[in-house]
Design a protein around this motif. Structure first.
Motif, PDB file in Angstrom:
ATOM      1  N   ARG A 435       0.851  -1.195   0.000  1.00  0.00           N
ATOM      2  CA  ARG A 435       0.000   0.000   0.000  1.00  0.00           C
ATOM      3  C   ARG A 435       0.884   1.241   0.000  1.00  0.00           C
ATOM      4  N   GLN A 436       0.470   2.211  -0.813  1.00  0.00           N
ATOM      5  CA  GLN A 436       1.143   3.496  -0.853  1.00  0.00           C
ATOM      6  C   GLN A 436       0.136   4.569  -1.263  1.00  0.00           C
ATOM      7  N   SER A 437       0.447   5.799  -0.906  1.00  0.00           N
ATOM      8  CA  SER A 437      -0.442   6.921  -1.203  1.00  0.00           C
ATOM      9  C   SER A 437      -0.288   7.359  -2.659  1.00  0.00           C
ATOM     10  N   SER A 438      -1.380   7.765  -3.267  1.00  0.00           N
ATOM     11  CA  SER A 438      -1.381   8.146  -4.686  1.00  0.00           C
ATOM     12  C   SER A 438      -0.447   9.313  -4.977  1.00  0.00           C
ATOM     13  N   ASP A 439      -0.273  10.236  -4.035  1.00  0.00           N
ATOM     14  CA  ASP A 439       0.595  11.384  -4.303  1.00  0.00           C
ATOM     15  C   ASP A 439       2.061  10.967  -4.446  1.00  0.00           C
ATOM     16  N   VAL A 440       2.468   9.885  -3.797  1.00  0.00           N
ATOM     17  CA  VAL A 440       3.839   9.385  -3.949  1.00  0.00           C
ATOM     18  C   VAL A 440       4.042   8.837  -5.358  1.00  0.00           C
ATOM     19  N   HIS A 441       3.051   8.111  -5.865  1.00  0.00           N
ATOM     20  CA  HIS A 441       3.149   7.594  -7.235  1.00  0.00           C
ATOM     21  C   HIS A 441       3.249   8.741  -8.236  1.00  0.00           C
ATOM     22  N   GLU A 442       2.469   9.766  -8.010  1.00  0.00           N
ATOM     23  CA  GLU A 442       2.496  10.910  -8.934  1.00  0.00           C
ATOM     24  C   GLU A 442       3.875  11.569  -8.925  1.00  0.00           C
ATOM     25  N   ARG A 443       4.452  11.747  -7.752  1.00  0.00           N
ATOM     26  CA  ARG A 443       5.790  12.352  -7.685  1.00  0.00           C
ATOM     27  C   ARG A 443       6.835  11.472  -8.388  1.00  0.00           C
ATOM     28  N   THR A 444       6.713  10.175  -8.180  1.00  0.00           N
ATOM     29  CA  THR A 444       7.676   9.253  -8.800  1.00  0.00           C
ATOM     30  C   THR A 444       7.605   9.331 -10.324  1.00  0.00           C
ATOM     31  N   LEU A 445       6.397   9.296 -10.861  1.00  0.00           N
ATOM     32  CA  LEU A 445       6.255   9.343 -12.319  1.00  0.00           C
ATOM     33  C   LEU A 445       6.588  10.715 -12.880  1.00  0.00           C
TER      34      LEU A 445
END
Length: 953
Positions: A435-445
């Motif tokens: 599980r991870q927060s969506s804002d972390v995925h956005e920053r990564t991409l």
């Protein structure tokens, strides 16, 4: 307690307690015994003077609470105020330990009464699979439908490490031994045996007294992983296979078959599978990374392989069958002849030799998967198993050989359960969710796109532009990531975690990690981002024939948490499933997609009534969307411990789900101290597992009324729920988010700051370093309200909603009251909601809460807000009485009512001392000082109150 002012509400719960019925007399005796022994231990360890202080406080508190003796209240207040620092800690410890011991006695009594009922008439009890099968058979459900359910079902309790578990493992171990000794006393005993038992209880309580209740260092993720594994050894490894066996028998008895069909029917697949978040949930927890995931699976694998080795070793001792007396199958001969054991002493004991070979293979497997030491070394070398299926296949050779040579009775005692365990737990034990927060995925991409010179600032794109870019990238054969470019630590960590997931699946099997949950899912792009990240790390592979999306290893699961997110959930999933690439992936998942719903944040966001209603609406709409898309929906319920966070009886909660939302598929979280209360005792753990199966079975297969009258009534009830929800939402939001100073009131009048200092979890109490309620995690939010005895998230807003709705009916108040009463009787959602609220209200104590409000320095703010809370409490009480017809709380559960009222006398001193200690602590903190004794006293009081109130985390 403190003398009440005219503004302080009367103590409604101080009425005399009704006498205990005969069937509960043993519970009273057990509590008296444990209380007396605890008193003896206090005298032994702390001296007569301290014992007299504790005993005087106990007697005074009991007199005040049970006899409504006002003078006793004043005496209690004086006694507690006179305590010095050391005495205070000792008193807090004594009353905290009593709460723990009372829990043990009540759990034992629960098991005792169930057992007595079974012995009395041997009829299936409520919540059992046997009774559920009876109900379904009466309703016309066929055995074929039941077996089809079990072949396709997935029921998964998922253990999480959310920090409301305030017990140390060493305390749990000591308490389990006390529970065992207490249970012994139910059997026939000689006077000497009973004396010996009492002596052992005394020694165990002494050990408890001399063992730290608290952790002095912060828990690591590794600690949380190892703590959770203790419940497998206590309960799951033995009780889950045994439950399968009982359910097989129940089905065969209710729906008998003959011949080959009967044999096949008793070998149903694994419909109950364990899950875990511990080591994979990194949302807001910087301590979870690729290494913690690897550690989690290594420890899980070591635990289950250790269990298999122990069972195989014991089987080897039991199956001393000689080929001189019984034959064996050629397959068994072949297995035995592969054994490293060449002793002449066992030349005729082929089963033993085969088991020595299986043991050697398991030992080699354990070493290959990271086990550092084995209790018993193997006789000689053997090849490791490539998968758990190979291990089960070897056990099948033993089973078939025994069946074919007059040994069928030797299969059931141990071998059948071991084989079933091999199927259930594999070599991974439990599926670890990521599980991870969506804002972390956005920053990564955003970084990956920018470094690859594909898009300068992905985060600034519109939703439509994001979707278009993500889909285009999913169809391209090249990667965004380059090993020759330097990335931020966060991006490196996120990619390494996904790569580790692939390694873990290769090593421990595909069931080891199957799900990727996205916190704060608010858009379709939030889901597509994780698909692209999987593609970047080899977890999503292109189709062999063309570059388009092929197979994905981890199911991408949205978590809808807040009220706005829940309302958007059906639209987001409809849009997602309309995307051809995504629909293709779902088809390869067996046309099944999981959606997780959050109970905690929706409650903190909108209050108890609105949270429940919005969850209900979201589920109903999701069923319609999924049916239209031709996809099977599996709901994952993020339920917490306290009622405000979705807690309460799981059985009732599942049965209250909207029609079509269960359908044989359900996952739900088990969190914090609820794990200990449900699964630290094997018998109670087995009962809780069976309740999950029975409720899922009934909710999935019970016939639904299809007539227009029922549909019309349901539509009317849902209309009322919608109107009530809107009114409750406004009342709750007005208090919590729109009242100036409410945040200050909350942080001053509850022990939230002190809870944040407790070493009860690896995760911080707040998502950000702020005192905004929006940033506070829902768990400490609910836990704090429980400590100060308000439990506000479990009831606030309901009374205002009922009152306003009744007066908005243009003179038809009586008709509206009739409607509410009909909803209580006929609408499971409303009935369960009121039942849970009734329990929460029974634990609420305004007089105690008023003492906590005194910690708010601003008198005007304090009086204003507390007055509003008191008024709403009155409205809720009035509303519950009006709808249910019961003036007393928990009228339908007198045992729980007595339990709660009996506990209040022992919780009052803890609450009083907690307030005094918090005042001292905060005053010292202002001067930049810390008194460790004061802080320890606060933390001990938190532990004792949590134990006494139970589901408040």
């Amino acid at each position: 307690m403190a003398k009440q002012s005219s503004k302080t509400p009367a103590r409604a719960s101080s009425r005399a307690i009704p006498p205990i019925p005969k069937k509960d007399a043993q519970l009273k005796e057990d509590i008296r015994l444990l209380g007396r022994l605890l008193g003896d231990v206090v005298r032994d360890q702390e001296g007569d003077a301290v014992f007299e202080v504790v005993e005087t406080i106990r007697q005074t508190a009991v007199r005040f609470r049970r006899e409504a003796d006002v003078q006793a209240g004043a005496d209690l207040n004086k006694l507690l105020k006179k305590l010095g620092r050391e005495e205070t800690v000792t008193v807090v410890r004594a009353f905290s330990y009593f709460s723990h011991l009372a829990n043990i006695a009540e759990d034992q009594h629960q098991h005792r009464t169930r057992r007595a009922a079974q012995l009395a008439d041997d009829k299936p009890e409520e919540g059992s699979v046997a009774l559920t099968l009876d109900k379904l058979a009466e309703a016309g459900v066929t055995g074929a439908a039941v077996r089809k359910f079990f072949r396709e079902a997935l029921i998964s309790p998922v253990l999480t490490a959310h920090p409301t578990e305030v017990q140390r493992k060493s305390i749990l171990d000591a308490e389990n031994e006390i529970a065992r000794l207490l249970a012994e006393r139910d059997g026939p005993m000689t006077n000497r045996e009973r004396t010996r038992n009492s002596e052992l209880l005394h020694s165990r309580i002494t050990m408890l007294w001399q063992t730290r209740l608290l952790r002095y260092t912060k828990l690591s993720v590794a600690d949380e992983i190892n703590n959770a594994l203790s419940y497998y050894r206590l309960t799951f490894l033995s009780e889950l296979p045994a439950l399968y066996e009982d359910i097989d028998t129940d089905i065969a008895e209710q729906f008998p078959q003959r011949g080959a069909a009967a044999a096949a029917g008793r070998d149903l697949p694994n419909y109950v599978q364990m899950g875990s978040w511990i080591g994979g949930d990194r949302d807001g927890n910087p301590n979870v990374n690729a290494d913690t995931m690897r550690y989690a699976l290594t420890r899980q694998s070591t635990t289950i392989l250790g269990f298999y080795l122990e069972q195989v070793h014991t089987l080897g001792a039991e199956l001393a069958i000689s080929t001189f007396l019984a034959g064996v199958s050629p397959e068994l001969d072949q297995l035995a002849n592969a054994s490293p054991d060449t002793s002449d002493h066992r030349a005729d004991e082929q089963y033993r030799r085969a088991l020595i070979y299986i043991y050697a293979r398991l030992a080699a497997t354990a070493r290959a998967l990271g086990a550092t030491h084995l209790m018993r070394p193997e006789v000689g070398p053997a090849p490791a198993y490539a998968s758990a299926n190979e291990f089960v296949a070897d056990l099948d050779v033993l089973v078939e050989s025994l069946k074919g040579h007059h040994g069928i009775s030797l299969v059931k005692p141990r071998l059948a359960k071991l084989r079933r365990a091999g199927e259930i737990f594999g070599f991974h034990l439990a599926t670890l969710d990521m599980r991870q927060s969506s804002d972390v995925h956005e920053r990564t991409l955003t970084e990956l796109f920018a470094r690859a010179q594909v898009e300068a600032d992905y985060s600034k794109l519109s939703e439509e532009e994001k979707i278009a870019l993500l889909l285009a990238e999913l169809d391209k054969p090249r990667l965004l990531y380059s090993p020759y470019i330097e990335y931020t630590d966060e991006t490196v960590s996120e990619l390494s975690i996904l790569r580790a997931a692939g390694e873990i699946r290769q090593r421990f099997g595909s069931r080891a990690i199957r799900n990727y949950i996205i916190s704060h899912t608010e858009t379709v792009s939030d889901l597509l981002e994780v698909l692209l990240l999987q593609r970047e790390t080899g977890l999503l592979r292109g189709d062999d024939k063309k570059a388009s999306v092929g197979d994905v290893e981890l199911m991408v699961i949205p978590l809808f948490e807040t009220i706005p997110d829940l309302r958007l959930a059906p639209t987001i999933m409809e849009q997602l499933m309309a995307i051809p690439q995504v629909r293709k992936l779902i088809a390869k998942q067996g046309d099944l997609q999981e959606v997780m719903l959050g109970y905690s944040d929706s409650n903190k966001d909108g209050g108890f009534l609105t949270s429940n209603w919005e969850l209900y609406k979201a589920e109903t709409s999701l069923v319609q969307v999924f049916n239209k898309a031709g996809v099977k929906l599996r709901l994952f319920h993020g339920r917490g411990g306290t009622v405000g966070r979705g807690g309460g009886p799981s059985y009732d909660a599942i049965l209250a789900q909207p029609a079509g939302t269960v359908n044989g598929q359900i996952r739900l979280t088990e969190q914090g101290e609820i794990i200990a209360s449900k699964f630290s005792n094997p018998e109670i753990g087995r009962r809780n597992l069976e309740l999950l199966v029975a409720a899922t079975l009934e909710a999935s297969l019970r016939p639904q009324p299809g007539d227009n009258r029922h549909a019309k009534k349901l539509a009317e009830f849902e209309q009322v729920m919608g109107e009530l929800s809107e009114l409750a939402y406004k009342a709750y939001r007005n208090l919590v988010y729109e009242t100036p100073g409410f945040t200050d009131y909350f942080f001053s009048s509850t022990p939230i700051k002190e809870i944040a200092e407790l070493n009860i979890g690896s995760r911080p109490a707040s998502r950000k370093a702020s005192q905004r309620i929006e940033d506070l995690r829902a768990i400490p939010w609910g836990f704090s309200w429980g400590q100060c005895r308000l439990l506000l998230p479990g009831w606030y807003g309901f009374g205002t909603a009922i009152e306003q709705w009744l007066t908005a009916g243009n003179g038809d108040r009586n008709k509206r009251v009739t409607t509410l009463r009909a909803m209580f009787k006929e609408m499971p959602l409303f009935a369960t909601l009121l039942s849970n609220m009734d329990m929460v209200m029974s634990k609420t104590d305004l007089a105690v809460a008023s003492r906590y409000s005194e910690m708010v320095a601003d008198r005007k703010l304090r009086n204003s807000i507390f007055k509003r809370i008191v008024a709403e409490h009155e409205r809720v009480t009035t509303s519950l009485t009006l709808i249910t017809g019961h003036k007393e709380r928990l009228a339908n559960n007198p045992l729980l009512a007595r339990s709660i009222k009996n506990r209040f006398a022992y919780l009052d001193p803890l609450n009083h001392l907690q307030v005094e200690l918090i005042k001292r602590h905060r005053a010292l903190m202002k001067d930049g000082k810390i008194d460790d004794r004061v802080r320890r006293g606060i933390q001990l009081s938190i532990n004792g109150l949590a134990a006494g109130l139970r589901n408040t985390g």
